[in-house]
Design a protein around this motif. Structure first.
Motif, mmCIF file in Angstrom:
data_model
loop_
_atom_site.group_PDB
_atom_site.id
_atom_site.type_symbol
_atom_site.label_atom_id
_atom_site.label_comp_id
_atom_site.label_asym_id
_atom_site.label_seq_id
_atom_site.Cartn_x
_atom_site.Cartn_y
_atom_site.Cartn_z
ATOM 1 N N GLY A 36 0.791 5.475 2.387
ATOM 2 C CA GLY A 36 0.911 4.200 3.084
ATOM 3 C C GLY A 36 2.026 3.329 2.557
ATOM 4 O O GLY A 36 2.804 3.732 1.685
ATOM 5 N N PRO A 37 2.126 2.104 3.090
ATOM 6 C CA PRO A 37 3.195 1.185 2.704
ATOM 7 C C PRO A 37 3.319 0.917 1.205
ATOM 8 O O PRO A 37 4.443 0.900 0.691
ATOM 9 C CB PRO A 37 2.862 -0.096 3.472
ATOM 10 N N PRO A 38 2.213 0.745 0.465
ATOM 11 C CA PRO A 38 2.396 0.508 -0.979
ATOM 12 C C PRO A 38 3.074 1.684 -1.683
ATOM 13 O O PRO A 38 3.886 1.491 -2.585
ATOM 14 C CB PRO A 38 0.963 0.318 -1.498
ATOM 15 N N GLU A 39 2.762 2.894 -1.231
ATOM 16 C CA GLU A 39 3.377 4.082 -1.838
ATOM 17 C C GLU A 39 4.849 4.187 -1.479
ATOM 18 O O GLU A 39 5.661 4.663 -2.277
ATOM 19 C CB GLU A 39 2.620 5.347 -1.410
ATOM 20 N N ILE A 40 5.228 3.727 -0.289
ATOM 21 C CA ILE A 40 6.651 3.706 0.090
ATOM 22 C C ILE A 40 7.398 2.760 -0.851
ATOM 23 O O ILE A 40 8.445 3.113 -1.398
ATOM 24 C CB ILE A 40 6.834 3.253 1.556
ATOM 25 N N VAL A 41 6.851 1.574 -1.052
ATOM 26 C CA VAL A 41 7.488 0.590 -1.932
ATOM 27 C C VAL A 41 7.623 1.152 -3.349
ATOM 28 O O VAL A 41 8.680 1.033 -3.982
ATOM 29 C CB VAL A 41 6.705 -0.741 -1.926
ATOM 30 N N GLN A 42 6.559 1.774 -3.844
ATOM 31 C CA GLN A 42 6.598 2.329 -5.197
ATOM 32 C C GLN A 42 7.623 3.462 -5.312
ATOM 33 O O GLN A 42 8.313 3.582 -6.324
ATOM 34 C CB GLN A 42 5.214 2.809 -5.627
ATOM 35 N N ILE A 44 10.376 3.775 -3.612
ATOM 36 C CA ILE A 44 11.709 3.164 -3.616
ATOM 37 C C ILE A 44 11.981 2.508 -4.974
ATOM 38 O O ILE A 44 13.061 2.685 -5.553
ATOM 39 C CB ILE A 44 11.846 2.153 -2.461
ATOM 40 N N LYS A 45 11.001 1.780 -5.510
ATOM 41 C CA LYS A 45 11.177 1.129 -6.812
ATOM 42 C C LYS A 45 11.424 2.137 -7.928
ATOM 43 O O LYS A 45 12.163 1.864 -8.869
ATOM 44 C CB LYS A 45 9.941 0.291 -7.157
ATOM 45 N N ALA A 46 10.803 3.315 -7.823
ATOM 46 C CA ALA A 46 10.931 4.340 -8.856
ATOM 47 C C ALA A 46 12.140 5.259 -8.605
ATOM 48 O O ALA A 46 12.312 6.253 -9.292
ATOM 49 C CB ALA A 46 9.660 5.182 -8.925
ATOM 50 N N ARG A 48 12.622 7.330 -6.277
ATOM 51 C CA ARG A 48 12.276 8.643 -5.720
ATOM 52 C C ARG A 48 12.639 8.700 -4.247
ATOM 53 O O ARG A 48 12.642 9.755 -3.638
ATOM 54 C CB ARG A 48 10.780 8.921 -5.904
ATOM 55 N N ALA A 49 12.917 7.542 -3.646
ATOM 56 C CA ALA A 49 13.292 7.465 -2.232
ATOM 57 C C ALA A 49 14.375 6.407 -2.079
ATOM 58 O O ALA A 49 14.376 5.398 -2.772
ATOM 59 C CB ALA A 49 12.080 7.114 -1.381
ATOM 60 N N ALA A 50 15.295 6.659 -1.141
ATOM 61 C CA ALA A 50 16.379 5.711 -0.905
ATOM 62 C C ALA A 50 16.003 4.685 0.157
ATOM 63 O O ALA A 50 16.596 3.628 0.248
ATOM 64 C CB ALA A 50 17.631 6.467 -0.472
ATOM 65 N N GLY A 51 15.026 5.018 0.993
ATOM 66 C CA GLY A 51 14.608 4.103 2.052
ATOM 67 C C GLY A 51 13.247 4.497 2.550
ATOM 68 O O GLY A 51 12.734 5.568 2.216
ATOM 69 N N GLY A 52 12.649 3.656 3.357
ATOM 70 C CA GLY A 52 11.313 3.939 3.850
ATOM 71 C C GLY A 52 11.160 3.565 5.305
ATOM 72 O O GLY A 52 11.902 2.733 5.825
ATOM 73 N N ALA A 53 10.184 4.183 5.962
ATOM 74 C CA ALA A 53 9.900 3.883 7.371
ATOM 75 C C ALA A 53 8.413 3.794 7.573
ATOM 76 O O ALA A 53 7.666 4.667 7.165
ATOM 77 C CB ALA A 53 10.484 4.984 8.261
ATOM 78 N N ASP A 54 7.995 2.715 8.196
ATOM 79 C CA ASP A 54 6.588 2.510 8.529
ATOM 80 C C ASP A 54 6.514 1.206 9.290
ATOM 81 O O ASP A 54 7.435 0.402 9.267
ATOM 82 C CB ASP A 54 5.712 2.435 7.273
ATOM 83 N N TYR A 55 5.398 1.006 9.936
ATOM 84 C CA TYR A 55 5.150 -0.270 10.607
ATOM 85 C C TYR A 55 4.399 -1.135 9.625
ATOM 86 O O TYR A 55 3.229 -0.938 9.371
ATOM 87 C CB TYR A 55 4.341 -0.056 11.881
ATOM 88 N N MET A 56 5.089 -2.044 8.967
ATOM 89 C CA MET A 56 4.466 -2.892 7.966
ATOM 90 C C MET A 56 4.248 -4.284 8.544
ATOM 91 O O MET A 56 5.171 -4.903 9.037
ATOM 92 C CB MET A 56 5.334 -2.982 6.722
ATOM 93 N N THR A 57 3.004 -4.736 8.487
ATOM 94 C CA THR A 57 2.697 -6.072 9.012
ATOM 95 C C THR A 57 2.415 -7.015 7.874
ATOM 96 O O THR A 57 2.145 -6.638 6.774
ATOM 97 C CB THR A 57 1.478 -6.026 9.954
#
Length: 57
Positions: A36-42, A44-46, A48-57
């Motif tokens: 989910g969204p918290p894991e996408i943020v983590q 990116i912060k770590a 491990r990912a350059a960007g993320g995609a999701d519907y975040m409200t």
């Protein structure tokens, strides 16, 4: 790219992002699917990912 893990039969945004990425030619080994969204943020912060995609409200 980092996207949320959703069922292929689900119209959820995370799966849609993965489908679009595939249509654009992004290989599976370049896509990280997470819960989910918290894991996408983590991811990116770590750096491990350059960007993320999701519907975040």
């Amino acid at each position: 790219m980092c996207a949320t893990r959703d069922s292929p039969s689900s119209p959820a945004p995370g799966y849609a992002a993965v489908k679009v990425a595939h249509e654009l030619g992004i290989a599976d080994d370049k896509i990280m699917q997470v819960a989910g969204p918290p894991e996408i943020v983590q991811a990116i912060k770590a750096d491990r990912a350059a960007g993320g995609a999701d519907y975040m409200t």
